[in-house]
Design an enzyme around this catalytic site. Structure first.
Site, PDB file in Angstrom:
ATOM      1  CE  LYS A   1      58.320   8.493 128.308  1.00  0.00           C
ATOM      2  NZ  LYS A   1      58.531   9.825 128.036  1.00  0.00           N
TER       3      LYS A   1
ATOM      4  CB  SER B   1      64.386  14.538 132.582  1.00  0.00           C
ATOM      5  OG  SER B   1      63.838  15.863 132.482  1.00  0.00           O
TER       6      SER B   1
END
Ligand code: ADP
Length: 152
Positions: A41, A127
């Protein structure tokens, strides 16, 4: 003792996360906020910043600690002797996703996942939207705890 792990990316922590954590305080003796590290990620905030934002937000809350971890959440629960995983639910998509993970985790380790519904006023915050607002120089401050500050 009731000990829960609240796992997530927290890139960055939002008012939605803060709401779930605060409302779970009466349910548990100890809550470990666990920032997952996934090598695949890409994050906007460094691990250090993500951890610092959460630590500052809850600096006056002795029941809460913040750690980082790699690997399976159930393995972390075993290591820390935690019997609960805490997760927030915003919408049906969250539910479908979380259901599969919770079933899997219970098979892997007999861990119960405790879900709290988000407060209506923070249920739209994610987020990823906060990151978009930041990237485009928008007013992100109203979506996150005060500790989250972007330095340019
Ligand atoms: P992940 O990458 O594991 O989804 P996140 O940091 O995005 O990590 O989320 C961690 C947990 O917080 C998840 O259970 C998620 O559903 C919950 N969460 C995220 N945003 C909100 C919000 N606005 N209100 C309540 N819970 C939320």
């Amino acid at each position: 003792m009731r000990k829960a792990i609240f796992p997530g990316s927290f890139d960055p922590i939002t008012l939605g996360h803060e709401d779930i954590i605060k409302r779970s305080l009466p349910l548990f003796d100890e809550i470990v906020i666990a920032i997952g590290v996934n090598a695949e990620k890409k994050y906007m905030f460094s691990l250090e910043d993500r951890k610092r934002f959460i630590e500052e937000t809850f600096q006056h809350e002795p029941k809460i600690s913040v750690i980082t971890y790699e690997g399976l959440t159930t393995e972390l629960c075993r290591k820390l002797n935690a019997n609960f995983i805490l997760r927030g639910l915003r919408n049906p998509a969250d539910f479908e996703f979380e259901k599969a993970i919770a079933h899997t985790n219970r098979r892997l380790a007999k861990i119960e996942t405790v879900f709290l519904l988000t407060a209506a006023k923070t249920s739209y915050i994610s987020s990823s939207i906060v990151r978009d607002v930041i990237r485009n120089n928008g007013q992100y401050e109203m979506l996150v705890p005060d500790a989250v500050r972007v330095t340019k």
